[in-house]
Design a protein around this motif. Structure first.
Motif, PDB file in Angstrom:
ATOM      1  N   TYR A 193     110.343  -6.708   9.283  1.00 15.83           N
ATOM      2  CA  TYR A 193     109.593  -6.277   8.104  1.00 15.83           C
ATOM      3  C   TYR A 193     108.130  -6.679   8.254  1.00 15.83           C
ATOM      4  CZ  TYR A 193     114.209  -5.763   6.012  1.00 15.83           C
ATOM      5  OH  TYR A 193     115.496  -5.399   5.764  1.00 15.83           O
ATOM      6  N   GLU A 194     107.286  -5.984   7.518  1.00 18.81           N
ATOM      7  CA  GLU A 194     105.877  -6.342   7.478  1.00 18.81           C
ATOM      8  C   GLU A 194     105.345  -6.032   6.091  1.00 18.81           C
ATOM      9  OE1 GLU A 194     104.232  -2.140   9.392  1.00 18.81           O
ATOM     10  OE2 GLU A 194     104.145  -3.997  10.556  1.00 18.81           O
ATOM     11  N   GLY A 195     104.258  -6.722   5.708  1.00 20.43           N
ATOM     12  CA  GLY A 195     103.689  -6.521   4.385  1.00 20.43           C
ATOM     13  C   GLY A 195     103.382  -7.849   3.728  1.00 20.43           C
ATOM     14  N   ASN A 196     103.367  -7.850   2.387  1.00 20.28           N
ATOM     15  CA  ASN A 196     103.015  -9.037   1.614  1.00 20.28           C
ATOM     16  C   ASN A 196     104.177  -9.383   0.687  1.00 20.28           C
ATOM     17  OD1 ASN A 196     101.977 -10.943  -0.167  1.00 20.28           O
ATOM     18  ND2 ASN A 196      99.949 -10.029  -0.199  1.00 20.28           N
ATOM     19  N   PRO A 197     104.882 -10.497   0.937  1.00 23.28           N
ATOM     20  CA  PRO A 197     106.062 -10.827   0.119  1.00 23.28           C
ATOM     21  C   PRO A 197     105.720 -11.146  -1.327  1.00 23.28           C
ATOM     22  CG  PRO A 197     105.476 -12.675   1.521  1.00 23.28           C
ATOM     23  CD  PRO A 197     104.611 -11.535   1.956  1.00 23.28           C
ATOM     24  N   TYR A 198     104.443 -11.420  -1.623  1.00 20.59           N
ATOM     25  CA  TYR A 198     104.052 -11.795  -2.973  1.00 20.59           C
ATOM     26  C   TYR A 198     103.710 -10.588  -3.858  1.00 20.59           C
ATOM     27  CZ  TYR A 198     103.575 -16.295  -0.612  1.00 20.59           C
ATOM     28  OH  TYR A 198     103.808 -17.424   0.117  1.00 20.59           O
ATOM     29  N   LEU A 199     103.740  -9.378  -3.306  1.00 23.24           N
ATOM     30  CA  LEU A 199     103.365  -8.176  -4.051  1.00 23.24           C
ATOM     31  C   LEU A 199     104.576  -7.335  -4.408  1.00 23.24           C
ATOM     32  CD1 LEU A 199     100.120  -6.983  -2.249  1.00 23.24           C
ATOM     33  CD2 LEU A 199     100.321  -8.000  -4.506  1.00 23.24           C
ATOM     34  N   SER A 200     104.382  -6.413  -5.373  1.00 21.68           N
ATOM     35  CA  SER A 200     105.460  -5.530  -5.790  1.00 21.68           C
ATOM     36  C   SER A 200     105.895  -4.604  -4.658  1.00 21.68           C
ATOM     37  CB  SER A 200     105.020  -4.704  -6.995  1.00 21.68           C
ATOM     38  OG  SER A 200     103.855  -3.946  -6.672  1.00 21.68           O
ATOM     39  N   THR A 201     104.964  -4.250  -3.776  1.00 16.39           N
ATOM     40  CA  THR A 201     105.333  -3.422  -2.622  1.00 16.39           C
ATOM     41  C   THR A 201     106.182  -4.207  -1.645  1.00 16.39           C
ATOM     42  OG1 THR A 201     103.228  -4.031  -1.624  1.00 16.39           O
ATOM     43  CG2 THR A 201     103.335  -1.902  -2.774  1.00 16.39           C
ATOM     44  N   GLY A 202     106.120  -5.523  -1.712  1.00 18.02           N
ATOM     45  CA  GLY A 202     106.975  -6.394  -0.909  1.00 18.02           C
ATOM     46  C   GLY A 202     106.796  -6.200   0.583  1.00 18.02           C
ATOM     47  N   CYS A 203     107.869  -6.424   1.319  1.00 19.34           N
ATOM     48  CA  CYS A 203     107.880  -6.277   2.771  1.00 19.34           C
ATOM     49  C   CYS A 203     108.674  -5.023   3.121  1.00 19.34           C
ATOM     50  CB  CYS A 203     108.514  -7.507   3.427  1.00 19.34           C
ATOM     51  SG  CYS A 203     107.720  -9.063   2.991  1.00 19.34           S
ATOM     52  N   GLU A 204     108.112  -4.160   3.902  1.00 18.32           N
ATOM     53  CA  GLU A 204     108.745  -2.889   4.234  1.00 18.32           C
ATOM     54  C   GLU A 204     109.318  -2.935   5.644  1.00 18.32           C
ATOM     55  OE1 GLU A 204     105.722  -0.016   3.679  1.00 18.32           O
ATOM     56  OE2 GLU A 204     105.764  -0.126   1.482  1.00 18.32           O
ATOM     57  N   GLY A 205     110.475  -2.284   5.800  1.00 24.37           N
ATOM     58  CA  GLY A 205     111.085  -2.223   7.114  1.00 24.37           C
ATOM     59  C   GLY A 205     110.265  -1.402   8.067  1.00 24.37           C
ATOM     60  N   ILE A 206     110.224  -1.849   9.301  1.00 21.46           N
ATOM     61  CA  ILE A 206     109.425  -1.153  10.306  1.00 21.46           C
ATOM     62  C   ILE A 206     110.018   0.217  10.597  1.00 21.46           C
ATOM     63  CG2 ILE A 206     108.636  -1.263  12.692  1.00 21.46           C
ATOM     64  CD1 ILE A 206     108.602  -4.306  12.394  1.00 21.46           C
ATOM     65  N   CYS A 207     111.363   0.352  10.544  1.00 22.90           N
ATOM     66  CA  CYS A 207     112.020   1.644  10.726  1.00 22.90           C
ATOM     67  C   CYS A 207     112.654   2.040   9.403  1.00 22.90           C
ATOM     68  CB  CYS A 207     113.092   1.561  11.817  1.00 22.90           C
ATOM     69  SG  CYS A 207     114.081   3.045  11.985  1.00 22.90           S
ATOM     70  N   THR A 208     112.341   3.218   8.836  1.00 24.47           N
ATOM     71  CA  THR A 208     112.797   3.582   7.499  1.00 24.47           C
ATOM     72  C   THR A 208     113.624   4.853   7.474  1.00 24.47           C
ATOM     73  OG1 THR A 208     110.736   4.798   7.090  1.00 24.47           O
ATOM     74  CG2 THR A 208     110.796   2.479   6.437  1.00 24.47           C
ATOM     75  N   SER A 209     114.144   5.304   8.565  1.00 29.81           N
ATOM     76  CA  SER A 209     114.910   6.554   8.593  1.00 29.81           C
ATOM     77  C   SER A 209     116.364   6.286   8.258  1.00 29.81           C
ATOM     78  CB  SER A 209     114.805   7.204   9.973  1.00 29.81           C
ATOM     79  OG  SER A 209     115.641   8.332  10.037  1.00 29.81           O
ATOM     80  N   VAL A 210     116.774   6.685   7.003  1.00 28.86           N
ATOM     81  CA  VAL A 210     118.159   6.505   6.588  1.00 28.86           C
ATOM     82  C   VAL A 210     119.082   7.409   7.389  1.00 28.86           C
ATOM     83  CG1 VAL A 210     119.732   6.622   4.611  1.00 28.86           C
ATOM     84  CG2 VAL A 210     117.363   5.892   4.289  1.00 28.86           C
ATOM     85  N   GLY A 211     118.574   8.579   7.809  1.00 31.40           N
ATOM     86  CA  GLY A 211     119.413   9.528   8.539  1.00 31.40           C
ATOM     87  C   GLY A 211     119.797   9.058   9.917  1.00 31.40           C
TER      88      GLY A 211
END
Length: 689
Positions: free
Chosen positions: A295-313
């Protein structure tokens, strides 16, 4: 089984991206996130309205000269949430100044002005990312407020006094040392001269600074700037910060974060929570978070940490990636262990162990798995204690042996060979009153040392805390003194190479299941070539026990241990702590208090009740005079530990002799005039009457 795995992966995958939105803070889009050369100002820091930053401690003011932390008035150079280049997270690089001696015309901040003070803030000087440096020759500098540790160094004007092989800033016109792991929030120093010309010392400018490791090393050839010193501050979110508890609670059921929780209590270690961990104590002190692996991002924000790979399919790809990840992780763990093994000097140790000069069996190389299993993965419930050199855990090896496992804080990469040689030497110590080093593990980031486990605590506990199980009578105090003295005498003169312990104190004297004394914690010990009489080192020790002569000259000798042992004797006689604020200023040091009392013939006014109750006046005076000689400010006038051992043993024998004479009943002479002989089985001695 395979279907269950697929369903589980799918479930975790959906949870990851479905619940990751349930984050704690929503920051306004109008917030400014850059200022001059500072290209990123992440929350909880911010500029502008109150909604842009967590609270006033994290408010940044941007002007034409740069970005400043308003509350502590320090210029910001860089802010990090998910780690800087050397791996430490949640840091801010700020601009500071050097501390100067109280000399007219010196640049930087004067030590008389209080130094750099950030007390009360959520910031501390990072012990991981900063180095302490002192510039100038004949300069003895120690940091203020690091009690009971002495943290400082000494520089010389004479290059011949320095070992050039020690590398950067090793003592010639410059010296350096590491910071203690103590959450330092005040940086100030005490300047002293080791030269005879004090007037010249007062006239010249002397400097000490706390600087970012990489910046300090960039000035290898000096001189150091004094007005611009970048220093790394670590920061946390405290429980008095607005919404901090709510923020932590909102992390529950999320998979994208890792937080380090710092509980209340002076000696409690932080623990990690991640993924589905829910345990957050109500009385927690502070915490810091980073995005989890993948994951990457800011854990203190509402957007949080996002997965580097996001393809559910790509579920099949995800499954393949999962198995690949496990395989790669295992391989990386092996590679990392090999890397740490080499970094910690493992190859050098193997070479030493297999050389013809050493016995292959003297040191066992433990694996990470062995010691993790022995300590339940270094569970905090297994912690026996923490010190300046590391944390000690209780463990049980696979063969059932109970051991003490010490996790070192760090190893100086410039002195790896010396570190390995010390392991070889310490593993050969074979004395019943010295804790035995059983082996080590070098596969971890910091070395792990495995010692025999000593079960009954420290001498300090029995002297200064309530303990009814084992009252320290005069006999027992004499025996403990004799055992410690004998072990030190062995280290100084009977070991394969002379070994100076360097940190003898009552907390480093352990008592085993039979209450026999054993010297412990050889983490700061130094071996000395037989032909040498002293060793020039950075000053290390504990206030109250530290040899004043060693502190002034940086020359460690066997007499430095003798001084520390003198303090132990004074502790045994008086029951007083080595440093006490309850005594007057000039007598805070037990050594000073003890010597002044003897000079005023008031020794018996300061003795411990157990000593006065059980001790013989003559024995007490013998031991007290011995302690006084050990505490002589001139090391050459102090006795050797060999002589100390003999004198204590003579006092013990004299006591036993007098005791036996007192309990012998008059014998009846037979008609032939034979002498009646009485046996005191308690002491296994025969006496004629």
């Amino acid at each position: 089984m395979a279907l269950q795995f697929v369903i589980t992966i799918n479930f975790l995958f959906l949870l990851t991206f479905g619940l990751a939105e349930a984050a704690p803070i929503a920051q306004s889009q109008d917030c400014v996130t850059t200022c001059g050369n500072v290209t990123s100002i992440p929350y909880p820091f911010g500029i502008g309205s109150a909604g842009c930053y967590m609270d006033e401690w994290f408010e940044i003011v941007c002007n034409e000269t740069g970005a400043f932390l308003k509350k502590i008035n320090m210029e910001v150079l860089k802010i990090s949430i998910n780690g800087i280049d050397d791996g430490e997270s949640n840091t801010v690089l700020v601009k500071s100044s050097a501390i100067s001696s109280n000399s007219t015309g010196c640049s930087g901040i004067s030590s008389d002005d209080g130094g750099v003070n950030i007390k009360g803030s959520p910031f501390v000087f990072s012990d991981y990312s900063n180095t302490f440096v002192s510039a100038g020759c004949n300069n003895s500098v120690s940091m203020v407020g690091t009690d009971p540790m002495v943290v400082g160094c000494k520089s010389h004007c004479d290059r011949s006094l320095i070992n050039e092989e020690d590398g950067f800033c090793s003592g010639f016109e410059c010296c350096n040392t590491k910071l203690p792991k103590s959450g330092l929030q005040l940086f100030n120093v005490d300047f002293r001269s080791s030269a005879t010309d004090n007037k010249k010392f007062q006239e010249e400018c002397r400097y000490a600074l706390l600087g970012d490791n990489r910046w300090v090393l960039s000035f290898k050839n000096g001189p150091f700037p004094t007005d611009f010193v970048p220093v790394v501050l670590a920061w946390r979110i405290y429980n008095w910060t607005n919404n901090s508890k709510e923020m932590l609670d909102s992390f529950n059921n999320r998979l994208d974060f890792e937080c380090k929780i710092y509980p209340t209590g002076k000696y409690r270690l932080p623990f990690m929570i991640s993924g589905y961990d829910h345990f957050i104590p109500d009385d927690f002190l502070s915490f810091s978070c980073v995005c989890g692996r993948g994951y990457e991002g800011n854990p203190y924000l509402s957007t949080g940490c996002e997965g580097i790979c996001t393809s559910v399919g790509g579920l099949s790809l995800l499954i393949f990636t999962w198995w690949s990840y496990k395989a790669i992780k295992k391989r990386n763990e092996i590679n990392l262990k090999n890397k740490f093994f080499k970094k910690n000097g493992g190859l050098l140790l193997q070479q030493q162990l297999h050389s013809s000069e050493n016995n292959v069996q003297i040191t066992k190389l433990f694996t990470t798995e062995e010691l993790e299993k022995a300590t339940d993965k270094f569970n905090e419930s297994r912690i026996l204690g923490k010190g300046g050199q590391g944390t000690v855990y209780k463990g049980m090896l696979i063969d059932g042996r109970i051991v003490a496992i010490k996790k070192c804080n760090t190893v100086d990469q410039g002195n790896l060979e010396q570190f390995i040689n010390e392991i070889i030497i310490l593993s050969q110590i074979n004395h019943r009153n010295a804790v035995k080093l059983l082996g080590c593990c070098l596969e971890t980031e910091v070395p792990l040392l495995v010692y025999e486990f000593i079960s009954n605590g420290t001498l300090f506990q029995y002297l200064h805390e309530e303990c009814e199980d084992f009252p320290l009578t005069w006999d027992r105090r004499l025996r403990i003194a004799s055992e410690v003295a004998g072990a030190l005498s062995y280290l100084h003169s009977a070991a394969s190479l002379p070994i100076y312990h360097r940190d003898i104190k009552s907390t480093n004297i352990l008592l085993d299941d039979k209450y026999r004394a054993k010297i412990a914690d050889f983490g700061t010990s130094r071996s000395v070539a037989i032909e040498k009489t002293h060793l020039t080192t950075l000053v290390y020790g504990t206030f109250g026990y530290l040899d004043p002569e060693y502190f002034q000259t940086s020359q460690l000798t066997e007499k430095s241990d003798v001084y520390s042992f003198g303090v132990i004797l004074a502790e045994l006689l008086t029951g007083e702590k080595p440093i006490s604020s309850m005594r007057t200023n000039e007598r805070k040091s037990l050594a000073t208090y003890f010597i002044l009392s003897m000079e005023k013939n008031s020794l018996f006014d300061i003795l411990d009740d157990q000593v006065k109750k059980n001790g013989n006046e003559k024995d007490i005076k013998v031991v007290a005079n011995l302690a006084k000689r050990c505490l002589d400010l001139n090391g050459r006038r102090r006795p050797t530990m060999g002589n100390v051992t003999k004198e204590i043993e003579e006092a013990r024998k004299l006591k036993s002799y007098i005791h036996n004479l007192q309990i012998l009943k008059p014998g009846k002479m037979d008609q032939g005039g034979d002498v009646a002989v009485y046996v005191n089985w308690n002491y296994s001695c025969l006496y004629s009457v």
